[in-house]
Design a protein around this motif. Structure first.
Motif, PDB file in Angstrom:
ATOM      1  N   ALA A  55       0.815  -1.221   0.000  1.00 44.41           N
ATOM      2  CA  ALA A  55       0.000   0.000   0.000  1.00 44.41           C
ATOM      3  C   ALA A  55       0.848   1.271   0.000  1.00 44.41           C
ATOM      4  CB  ALA A  55      -0.931   0.011   1.211  1.00 44.41           C
ATOM      5  N   HIS A  56       2.120   1.178   0.354  1.00 44.95           N
ATOM      6  CA  HIS A  56       2.984   2.360   0.455  1.00 44.95           C
ATOM      7  C   HIS A  56       3.838   2.578  -0.795  1.00 44.95           C
ATOM      8  CE1 HIS A  56       1.640   2.821   4.509  1.00 44.95           C
ATOM      9  NE2 HIS A  56       1.916   1.553   4.726  1.00 44.95           N
ATOM     10  N   PHE A  57       3.546   1.819  -1.842  1.00 47.25           N
ATOM     11  CA  PHE A  57       4.276   1.968  -3.101  1.00 47.25           C
ATOM     12  C   PHE A  57       3.311   2.419  -4.194  1.00 47.25           C
ATOM     13  CE2 PHE A  57       6.790  -0.984  -0.647  1.00 47.25           C
ATOM     14  CZ  PHE A  57       8.094  -0.582  -0.901  1.00 47.25           C
ATOM     15  N   ALA A  58       3.817   3.198  -5.121  1.00 54.60           N
ATOM     16  CA  ALA A  58       3.023   3.640  -6.270  1.00 54.60           C
ATOM     17  C   ALA A  58       2.969   2.516  -7.309  1.00 54.60           C
ATOM     18  CB  ALA A  58       3.646   4.889  -6.885  1.00 54.60           C
ATOM     19  N   VAL A  59       1.980   2.544  -8.160  1.00 54.85           N
ATOM     20  CA  VAL A  59       1.835   1.525  -9.205  1.00 54.85           C
ATOM     21  C   VAL A  59       3.112   1.411 -10.033  1.00 54.85           C
ATOM     22  CG1 VAL A  59       0.566   0.936 -11.313  1.00 54.85           C
ATOM     23  CG2 VAL A  59      -0.668   1.744  -9.298  1.00 54.85           C
ATOM     24  N   LYS A  60       3.763   2.532 -10.305  1.00 56.99           N
ATOM     25  CA  LYS A  60       4.981   2.517 -11.122  1.00 56.99           C
ATOM     26  C   LYS A  60       6.138   1.766 -10.470  1.00 56.99           C
ATOM     27  CE  LYS A  60       6.950   6.821  -9.354  1.00 56.99           C
ATOM     28  NZ  LYS A  60       7.940   6.151  -8.539  1.00 56.99           N
ATOM     29  N   ASP A  61       6.031   1.479  -9.181  1.00 58.60           N
ATOM     30  CA  ASP A  61       7.097   0.772  -8.459  1.00 58.60           C
ATOM     31  C   ASP A  61       7.061  -0.740  -8.657  1.00 58.60           C
ATOM     32  OD1 ASP A  61       8.242   3.079  -7.315  1.00 58.60           O
ATOM     33  OD2 ASP A  61       6.730   3.094  -5.729  1.00 58.60           O
ATOM     34  N   PHE A  62       6.032  -1.236  -9.347  1.00 52.86           N
ATOM     35  CA  PHE A  62       5.884  -2.675  -9.547  1.00 52.86           C
ATOM     36  C   PHE A  62       6.104  -3.057 -11.004  1.00 52.86           C
ATOM     37  CE2 PHE A  62       3.065  -1.518  -6.001  1.00 52.86           C
ATOM     38  CZ  PHE A  62       3.621  -2.301  -5.004  1.00 52.86           C
ATOM     39  N   HIS A  63       6.746  -4.207 -11.198  1.00 54.76           N
ATOM     40  CA  HIS A  63       6.933  -4.750 -12.551  1.00 54.76           C
ATOM     41  C   HIS A  63       5.613  -5.244 -13.135  1.00 54.76           C
ATOM     42  CE1 HIS A  63      11.218  -4.858 -13.262  1.00 54.76           C
ATOM     43  NE2 HIS A  63      11.439  -5.377 -12.083  1.00 54.76           N
ATOM     44  N   ASN A  64       4.781  -5.808 -12.293  1.00 54.48           N
ATOM     45  CA  ASN A  64       3.628  -6.561 -12.771  1.00 54.48           C
ATOM     46  C   ASN A  64       2.347  -6.247 -11.992  1.00 54.48           C
ATOM     47  OD1 ASN A  64       4.530  -7.672 -10.368  1.00 54.48           O
ATOM     48  ND2 ASN A  64       4.168  -9.773 -10.997  1.00 54.48           N
ATOM     49  N   TYR A  65       2.124  -5.011 -11.658  1.00 58.50           N
ATOM     50  CA  TYR A  65       0.993  -4.636 -10.816  1.00 58.50           C
ATOM     51  C   TYR A  65      -0.356  -5.101 -11.390  1.00 58.50           C
ATOM     52  CZ  TYR A  65      -2.347  -1.817  -8.233  1.00 58.50           C
ATOM     53  OH  TYR A  65      -3.414  -1.415  -7.459  1.00 58.50           O
ATOM     54  N   TYR A  66      -0.620  -4.771 -12.636  1.00 59.95           N
ATOM     55  CA  TYR A  66      -1.927  -5.087 -13.213  1.00 59.95           C
ATOM     56  C   TYR A  66      -2.115  -6.596 -13.403  1.00 59.95           C
ATOM     57  CZ  TYR A  66      -2.386  -0.110 -13.746  1.00 59.95           C
ATOM     58  OH  TYR A  66      -2.460   1.234 -13.472  1.00 59.95           O
ATOM     59  N   GLN A  67      -1.066  -7.284 -13.787  1.00 55.72           N
ATOM     60  CA  GLN A  67      -1.159  -8.734 -13.920  1.00 55.72           C
ATOM     61  C   GLN A  67      -1.486  -9.372 -12.567  1.00 55.72           C
ATOM     62  OE1 GLN A  67       1.318  -6.839 -15.045  1.00 55.72           O
ATOM     63  NE2 GLN A  67       1.940  -7.461 -17.093  1.00 55.72           N
ATOM     64  N   TYR A  68      -0.848  -8.887 -11.501  1.00 58.42           N
ATOM     65  CA  TYR A  68      -1.091  -9.419 -10.159  1.00 58.42           C
ATOM     66  C   TYR A  68      -2.523  -9.125  -9.713  1.00 58.42           C
ATOM     67  CZ  TYR A  68      -0.653 -10.323  -5.182  1.00 58.42           C
ATOM     68  OH  TYR A  68      -0.847 -10.802  -3.905  1.00 58.42           O
ATOM     69  N   GLN A  69      -2.986  -7.916  -9.930  1.00 61.16           N
ATOM     70  CA  GLN A  69      -4.336  -7.533  -9.523  1.00 61.16           C
ATOM     71  C   GLN A  69      -5.413  -8.361 -10.227  1.00 61.16           C
ATOM     72  OE1 GLN A  69      -5.337  -5.353  -7.069  1.00 61.16           O
ATOM     73  NE2 GLN A  69      -3.176  -5.363  -6.563  1.00 61.16           N
ATOM     74  N   HIS A  70      -5.117  -8.820 -11.429  1.00 62.22           N
ATOM     75  CA  HIS A  70      -6.099  -9.597 -12.200  1.00 62.22           C
ATOM     76  C   HIS A  70      -5.850 -11.099 -12.133  1.00 62.22           C
ATOM     77  CE1 HIS A  70      -8.100  -6.068 -13.708  1.00 62.22           C
ATOM     78  NE2 HIS A  70      -6.932  -5.559 -14.047  1.00 62.22           N
ATOM     79  N   GLY A  71      -4.953 -11.514 -11.243  1.00 58.88           N
ATOM     80  CA  GLY A  71      -4.701 -12.934 -11.052  1.00 58.88           C
ATOM     81  C   GLY A  71      -3.837 -13.589 -12.109  1.00 58.88           C
ATOM     82  N   LEU A  72      -3.148 -12.801 -12.927  1.00 67.57           N
ATOM     83  CA  LEU A  72      -2.296 -13.354 -13.976  1.00 67.57           C
ATOM     84  C   LEU A  72      -0.852 -13.540 -13.528  1.00 67.57           C
ATOM     85  CD1 LEU A  72      -3.720 -11.205 -16.894  1.00 67.57           C
ATOM     86  CD2 LEU A  72      -4.328 -13.559 -16.286  1.00 67.57           C
ATOM     87  N   ALA A  73      -0.514 -13.044 -12.349  1.00 65.42           N
ATOM     88  CA  ALA A  73       0.815 -13.229 -11.759  1.00 65.42           C
ATOM     89  C   ALA A  73       0.621 -13.679 -10.316  1.00 65.42           C
ATOM     90  CB  ALA A  73       1.616 -11.931 -11.815  1.00 65.42           C
TER      91      ALA A  73
END
Length: 87
Positions: A55-73
């Motif tokens: 929660a303390h990191f911005a979306v840009k700090d992750f390699h795979n944020y959207y994939q993780y949020q949608h269950g693809l990672a």
């Protein structure tokens, strides 16, 4: 033993998509410490079990944020230069 975020107390939670990250051993460790001190002024140094939640990191700090949020990672991964920035 259950770890919790040194800033907000969050624990890892698959349902809420909360992930915990250990302090880096690299030069970024000082920047992570500075961020925690900006919120907790009497913070000294992290212990080996100290963690900060996603929660303390911005979306840009992750390699795979959207994939993780949608269950693809299966695992959320920080970029090598990621520094917490969200209070």
């Amino acid at each position: 033993m259950s770890y919790s975020c040194v800033i907000c107390g969050n624990k890892a939670n698959d349902f809420a998509k909360i992930v915990l990250f250990s302090f880096p051993s690299s030069i970024l460790r000082a920047k992570w410490n500075d961020f925690v001190r900006s919120i907790i002024p009497d913070w000294s140094e992290p212990l080996y079990r100290s963690v900060i939640c996603s929660a303390h990191f911005a979306v840009k700090d992750f390699h795979n944020y959207y994939q993780y949020q949608h269950g693809l990672a299966k695992q959320l991964k920080l970029t090598p230069e990621a520094v917490p920035s969200v209070s």
